[in-house]
Design a protein around this motif. Structure first.
Motif, mmCIF file in Angstrom:
data_model
loop_
_atom_site.group_PDB
_atom_site.id
_atom_site.type_symbol
_atom_site.label_atom_id
_atom_site.label_comp_id
_atom_site.label_asym_id
_atom_site.label_seq_id
_atom_site.Cartn_x
_atom_site.Cartn_y
_atom_site.Cartn_z
ATOM 1 N N MET A 1 0.811 -1.265 0.082
ATOM 2 C CA MET A 1 0.118 -0.077 0.022
ATOM 3 C C MET A 1 0.828 1.390 -0.122
ATOM 4 S SD MET A 1 -2.902 1.435 2.920
ATOM 5 C CE MET A 1 -2.226 0.174 4.083
ATOM 6 N N ASP A 2 0.549 2.073 -0.785
ATOM 7 C CA ASP A 2 1.372 3.412 -0.999
ATOM 8 C C ASP A 2 0.824 4.401 0.086
ATOM 9 O OD1 ASP A 2 2.906 5.632 -1.505
ATOM 10 O OD2 ASP A 2 2.001 5.925 -3.480
ATOM 11 N N THR A 3 1.511 4.514 1.299
ATOM 12 C CA THR A 3 0.893 5.380 2.486
ATOM 13 C C THR A 3 1.191 6.810 1.902
ATOM 14 O OG1 THR A 3 3.038 5.248 3.515
ATOM 15 C CG2 THR A 3 1.210 3.792 4.268
ATOM 16 N N GLY A 4 1.803 7.127 1.154
ATOM 17 C CA GLY A 4 2.279 8.487 0.652
ATOM 18 C C GLY A 4 0.898 9.065 0.002
ATOM 19 N N VAL A 5 -0.015 8.199 -0.774
ATOM 20 C CA VAL A 5 -1.182 8.580 -1.300
ATOM 21 C C VAL A 5 -2.194 9.022 -0.284
ATOM 22 C CG1 VAL A 5 -3.175 7.896 -2.942
ATOM 23 C CG2 VAL A 5 -0.778 7.484 -3.765
ATOM 24 N N LEU A 6 -2.376 8.058 0.647
ATOM 25 C CA LEU A 6 -3.446 8.091 1.784
ATOM 26 C C LEU A 6 -2.846 9.492 2.559
ATOM 27 C CD1 LEU A 6 -3.947 4.569 3.497
ATOM 28 C CD2 LEU A 6 -5.495 6.241 2.293
ATOM 29 N N GLU A 7 -1.798 9.696 2.702
ATOM 30 C CA GLU A 7 -1.493 10.949 3.657
ATOM 31 C C GLU A 7 -1.632 12.139 2.802
ATOM 32 O OE1 GLU A 7 2.909 9.696 4.284
ATOM 33 O OE2 GLU A 7 2.193 8.213 5.906
ATOM 34 N N ALA A 8 -1.444 12.066 1.573
ATOM 35 C CA ALA A 8 -1.705 13.263 0.769
ATOM 36 C C ALA A 8 -3.393 13.388 0.970
ATOM 37 C CB ALA A 8 -1.415 13.140 -0.650
ATOM 38 N N LYS A 9 -3.998 12.525 0.551
ATOM 39 C CA LYS A 9 -5.436 12.665 0.963
ATOM 40 C C LYS A 9 -6.026 13.060 2.145
ATOM 41 C CE LYS A 9 -7.108 9.115 -2.676
ATOM 42 N NZ LYS A 9 -7.889 7.890 -2.491
ATOM 43 N N GLY A 10 -5.198 12.628 3.090
ATOM 44 C CA GLY A 10 -5.700 12.986 4.496
ATOM 45 C C GLY A 10 -5.263 14.635 4.817
ATOM 46 N N ARG A 11 -4.236 14.923 4.169
ATOM 47 C CA ARG A 11 -3.901 16.362 4.278
ATOM 48 C C ARG A 11 -4.990 17.231 3.529
ATOM 49 N NH1 ARG A 11 1.212 14.167 4.397
ATOM 50 N NH2 ARG A 11 1.298 14.166 2.018
ATOM 51 N N ALA A 12 -5.409 16.640 2.332
ATOM 52 C CA ALA A 12 -6.435 17.470 1.467
ATOM 53 C C ALA A 12 -7.905 17.496 2.471
ATOM 54 C CB ALA A 12 -6.438 16.694 0.170
ATOM 55 N N ILE A 13 -7.992 16.307 3.059
ATOM 56 C CA ILE A 13 -9.296 16.466 3.604
ATOM 57 C C ILE A 13 -9.183 17.699 4.675
ATOM 58 C CG2 ILE A 13 -10.719 15.056 5.440
ATOM 59 C CD1 ILE A 13 -9.817 12.543 3.673
ATOM 60 N N ILE A 14 -8.313 17.575 5.620
ATOM 61 C CA ILE A 14 -8.128 18.680 6.439
ATOM 62 C C ILE A 14 -8.061 19.917 5.972
ATOM 63 C CG2 ILE A 14 -6.488 19.525 8.650
ATOM 64 C CD1 ILE A 14 -5.964 16.388 9.037
ATOM 65 N N ASP A 15 -7.331 20.159 4.897
ATOM 66 C CA ASP A 15 -7.150 21.620 4.305
ATOM 67 C C ASP A 15 -8.680 22.037 3.774
ATOM 68 O OD1 ASP A 15 -4.374 21.513 4.885
ATOM 69 O OD2 ASP A 15 -3.825 21.011 3.008
ATOM 70 N N GLY A 16 -9.338 20.951 3.215
ATOM 71 C CA GLY A 16 -10.573 21.185 2.461
ATOM 72 C C GLY A 16 -11.837 21.458 3.187
ATOM 73 N N ASN A 17 -11.682 21.003 4.439
ATOM 74 C CA ASN A 17 -12.931 21.172 5.514
ATOM 75 C C ASN A 17 -12.600 22.145 6.479
ATOM 76 O OD1 ASN A 17 -14.860 19.092 4.484
ATOM 77 N ND2 ASN A 17 -13.056 18.025 4.410
ATOM 78 N N ARG A 18 -13.759 22.574 7.150
ATOM 79 C CA ARG A 18 -13.585 23.575 8.459
ATOM 80 C C ARG A 18 -14.457 22.830 9.763
ATOM 81 N NH1 ARG A 18 -9.685 24.351 7.223
ATOM 82 N NH2 ARG A 18 -8.958 25.756 5.632
ATOM 83 N N PHE A 19 -15.211 21.924 9.652
ATOM 84 C CA PHE A 19 -15.725 21.287 10.688
ATOM 85 C C PHE A 19 -15.225 19.874 10.896
ATOM 86 C CE2 PHE A 19 -18.853 24.755 9.684
ATOM 87 C CZ PHE A 19 -19.437 24.979 10.820
ATOM 88 N N MET A 20 -15.257 19.684 12.217
ATOM 89 C CA MET A 20 -14.706 18.242 12.771
ATOM 90 C C MET A 20 -15.656 17.687 13.592
ATOM 91 S SD MET A 20 -11.506 19.308 15.245
ATOM 92 C CE MET A 20 -11.597 19.893 16.810
ATOM 93 N N THR A 21 -15.744 16.383 13.592
ATOM 94 C CA THR A 21 -16.559 15.919 14.777
ATOM 95 C C THR A 21 -15.745 15.526 15.826
ATOM 96 O OG1 THR A 21 -18.185 15.101 13.157
ATOM 97 C CG2 THR A 21 -18.284 14.049 15.167
ATOM 98 N N LEU A 22 -16.135 16.259 17.153
ATOM 99 C CA LEU A 22 -15.189 15.965 18.260
ATOM 100 C C LEU A 22 -15.824 15.004 19.189
ATOM 101 C CD1 LEU A 22 -12.879 16.936 19.967
ATOM 102 C CD2 LEU A 22 -14.471 18.860 20.813
ATOM 103 N N GLY A 23 -15.147 14.005 19.424
ATOM 104 C CA GLY A 23 -15.795 12.922 20.339
ATOM 105 C C GLY A 23 -15.378 12.981 21.727
ATOM 106 N N THR A 24 -16.244 13.299 22.736
ATOM 107 C CA THR A 24 -15.762 13.127 24.166
ATOM 108 C C THR A 24 -16.506 12.301 24.907
ATOM 109 O OG1 THR A 24 -17.376 14.902 24.852
ATOM 110 C CG2 THR A 24 -15.136 15.699 23.888
ATOM 111 N N ALA A 25 -16.084 11.925 26.359
ATOM 112 C CA ALA A 25 -16.952 11.132 27.069
ATOM 113 C C ALA A 25 -17.003 11.713 28.459
ATOM 114 C CB ALA A 25 -16.379 9.805 27.310
#
Length: 160
Positions: A1-25
């Motif tokens: 598996m090319d983790t570089g591709v996944l990592e680039a997608k992950g950075r794009a997801i964080i860069d391209g969005n402004r809301f996160m789901t925060l899970g707490t307990a």
């Protein structure tokens, strides 16, 4: 598996969005999920503003370990691209507050100055420091994943 591709997608997801789901307990372990507007400083530090009375904030005060998911809610079913994170969260004070507000207010669409996020203001600034990033393994299918032996969706660690 090319983790570089996944990592680039992950950075794009964080860069391209402004809301996160925060899970707490809470102290009893009861889960609570909250969508919050975030500003990221890189890919391992996330800032947001909340009322100190918000459920997620009260939960963080007693259990600072949190889960975070960032994803595009407009993606088509089956795309399933998201970044899952384990983190430690806290309310910002002192010089951390000054730095956090500089980052947050420099990117957030708010007309309020930093004084609105300090006592006696109605809101406070918070930070989550990520300890682990995960994404779904792209090899999951009807046949076992050649790397992990699973047919169901499963997460793999990535370095963002």
């Amino acid at each position: 598996m090319d983790t570089g591709v996944l990592e680039a997608k992950g950075r794009a997801i964080i860069d391209g969005n402004r809301f996160m789901t925060l899970g707490t307990a809470n102290t009893d372990g009861d889960p609570w999920a909250s969508p919050v507007f975030y500003v990221a400083d890189g890919y391992s530090t996330f800032y947001w503003i909340s009322s100190p009375e918000a459920t997620q904030v009260r939960n963080i005060a007693v259990r600072p370990r949190v889960g975070i998911v960032v994803f595009d809610s407009q993606q088509q079913p089956g795309d399933d691209e998201a970044v899952y994170m384990a983190a430690t969260a806290c309310e910002l004070t002192g010089t951390d507050l000054d730095r956090g507000l500089e980052i947050y207010l420099g990117a957030a669409p708010f007309g309020k100055g930093p004084e609105a996020f300090r006592p006696p203001g109605s809101y406070r600034a918070y930070r989550a420091t990520v300890t682990e990033h995960f994404m779904l393994c792209p090899h999951a299918s009807s046949r076992p994943c050649p790397l992990h032996g699973r047919t169901s969706d499963h997460r793999v660690a990535v370095s963002l």
